[in-house]
Design a protein around this motif. Sequence first.
Motif, short mmCIF file in Angstrom:
data_model
loop_
_atom_site.label_atom_id
_atom_site.label_comp_id
_atom_site.label_asym_id
_atom_site.label_seq_id
_atom_site.Cartn_x
_atom_site.Cartn_y
_atom_site.Cartn_z
N GLU A 27 0.81 -1.23 0.00
CA GLU A 27 0.00 0.00 0.00
C GLU A 27 0.84 1.27 0.00
O GLU A 27 0.30 2.37 0.09
CB GLU A 27 -0.95 0.00 1.21
CG GLU A 27 -1.87 -1.21 1.28
CD GLU A 27 -2.83 -1.36 0.11
OE1 GLU A 27 -3.08 -0.38 -0.62
OE2 GLU A 27 -3.33 -2.47 -0.10
N THR A 28 2.17 1.15 -0.13
CA THR A 28 3.02 2.34 -0.08
C THR A 28 3.59 2.74 -1.44
O THR A 28 4.14 3.83 -1.55
CB THR A 28 4.20 2.14 0.90
OG1 THR A 28 5.03 1.08 0.42
CG2 THR A 28 3.69 1.81 2.30
N PHE A 67 0.77 -1.45 -10.37
CA PHE A 67 1.70 -2.58 -10.29
C PHE A 67 3.12 -2.08 -10.52
O PHE A 67 3.36 -1.36 -11.49
CB PHE A 67 1.40 -3.62 -11.39
CG PHE A 67 0.03 -4.22 -11.34
CD1 PHE A 67 -0.23 -5.31 -10.52
CD2 PHE A 67 -1.01 -3.71 -12.11
CE1 PHE A 67 -1.50 -5.89 -10.49
CE2 PHE A 67 -2.27 -4.29 -12.09
CZ PHE A 67 -2.51 -5.37 -11.27
N ASN A 68 4.05 -2.45 -9.66
CA ASN A 68 5.48 -2.29 -9.90
C ASN A 68 6.04 -3.69 -10.06
O ASN A 68 5.72 -4.58 -9.25
CB ASN A 68 6.18 -1.61 -8.72
CG ASN A 68 6.00 -0.10 -8.72
OD1 ASN A 68 5.37 0.47 -9.61
ND2 ASN A 68 6.54 0.56 -7.72
N PHE A 69 6.86 -3.90 -11.09
CA PHE A 69 7.42 -5.24 -11.30
C PHE A 69 8.86 -5.18 -11.77
O PHE A 69 9.29 -4.21 -12.39
CB PHE A 69 6.53 -6.07 -12.24
CG PHE A 69 6.29 -5.46 -13.59
CD1 PHE A 69 7.09 -5.80 -14.68
CD2 PHE A 69 5.24 -4.58 -13.80
CE1 PHE A 69 6.85 -5.26 -15.94
CE2 PHE A 69 4.98 -4.04 -15.05
CZ PHE A 69 5.79 -4.38 -16.12
N ARG A 83 -0.63 -2.19 -5.60
CA ARG A 83 -1.36 -1.26 -4.74
C ARG A 83 -2.76 -1.10 -5.29
O ARG A 83 -2.96 -0.70 -6.42
CB ARG A 83 -0.69 0.12 -4.70
CG ARG A 83 -1.48 1.06 -3.81
CD ARG A 83 -0.76 2.32 -3.55
NE ARG A 83 -1.51 3.14 -2.62
CZ ARG A 83 -1.04 4.26 -2.12
NH1 ARG A 83 0.17 4.68 -2.44
NH2 ARG A 83 -1.77 4.96 -1.29
N ARG A 84 -3.74 -1.45 -4.46
CA ARG A 84 -5.16 -1.32 -4.81
C ARG A 84 -5.66 -0.04 -4.14
O ARG A 84 -5.68 0.05 -2.93
CB ARG A 84 -5.94 -2.53 -4.31
CG ARG A 84 -5.39 -3.86 -4.82
CD ARG A 84 -5.76 -5.03 -3.95
NE ARG A 84 -5.36 -4.78 -2.58
CZ ARG A 84 -6.06 -5.14 -1.52
NH1 ARG A 84 -7.19 -5.79 -1.64
NH2 ARG A 84 -5.64 -4.86 -0.30
N PHE A 85 -6.05 0.94 -4.94
CA PHE A 85 -6.47 2.22 -4.37
C PHE A 85 -7.85 2.10 -3.74
O PHE A 85 -8.73 1.41 -4.24
CB PHE A 85 -6.41 3.32 -5.43
CG PHE A 85 -4.99 3.72 -5.72
CD1 PHE A 85 -4.35 4.66 -4.92
CD2 PHE A 85 -4.30 3.14 -6.76
CE1 PHE A 85 -3.02 5.01 -5.18
CE2 PHE A 85 -2.99 3.49 -7.02
CZ PHE A 85 -2.35 4.43 -6.22
N LYS A 86 -8.01 2.78 -2.63
CA LYS A 86 -9.19 2.67 -1.77
C LYS A 86 -10.19 3.78 -2.04
O LYS A 86 -9.90 4.71 -2.78
CB LYS A 86 -8.74 2.72 -0.31
CG LYS A 86 -7.72 1.62 0.02
CD LYS A 86 -7.17 1.78 1.42
CE LYS A 86 -6.11 0.70 1.67
NZ LYS A 86 -5.68 0.68 3.05
N GLU A 98 -11.41 2.52 2.53
CA GLU A 98 -11.82 1.11 2.53
C GLU A 98 -11.15 0.37 1.37
O GLU A 98 -11.03 0.92 0.26
CB GLU A 98 -13.34 0.99 2.41
CG GLU A 98 -14.11 1.73 3.49
CD GLU A 98 -13.92 1.20 4.91
OE1 GLU A 98 -13.34 0.10 5.06
OE2 GLU A 98 -14.36 1.87 5.85
N ASP A 99 -10.75 -0.88 1.61
CA ASP A 99 -10.13 -1.71 0.59
C ASP A 99 -11.16 -2.16 -0.44
O ASP A 99 -12.29 -2.49 -0.08
CB ASP A 99 -9.51 -2.97 1.20
CG ASP A 99 -8.26 -2.66 2.00
OD1 ASP A 99 -7.50 -1.77 1.60
OD2 ASP A 99 -8.05 -3.33 3.04
#
Length: 161
Positions: A27-28, A67-69, A83-86, A98-99
Amino acid sequence: MISLWNISLQEKISELHDDTWNIEINETIVEHRAARDWHQYISGSFAQFKCSLCRKGWGSKRVQVLFNFHLDTARNQGTIKVRRFKQKCRRCTEAQWEDPNFPVENIDVLVERLVRNIRIKCYREDLGQTNRSSVFNGRINGPHESAHCEACHKGVCSQAN
């Protein structure tokens, strides 16, 4: 939650050379701050949310996922950070971020798009054009509400007003 993402990833990436890929929720991570030798990809999908205060639920047609890969070729090891934005409830004045809860079909579509990007960026494959759509369940009315979208607050939302 990560298990659904990992299951989908392992199904779709298994044909990629002899490399092992791992996925983790982080989440960072932020847009355009990927470390050297890392690639970044942003996609959107439908997801459901539920307020942890009033229990109200809602859906959003365009939840951003970052996504970072990176592929460490010396170790045959690939790493993916997600990272899924809330979003926040619009009813509650003290609402929390909220997730998102993505349908399994949409996780599959997001991971399929990600694997396509990995194949292009890490393995230099020429894959042409394709685009599989996310599944949308339900009816969504009304405009995008930037005040309740974490991706808007972080400057990565494609739906910002």
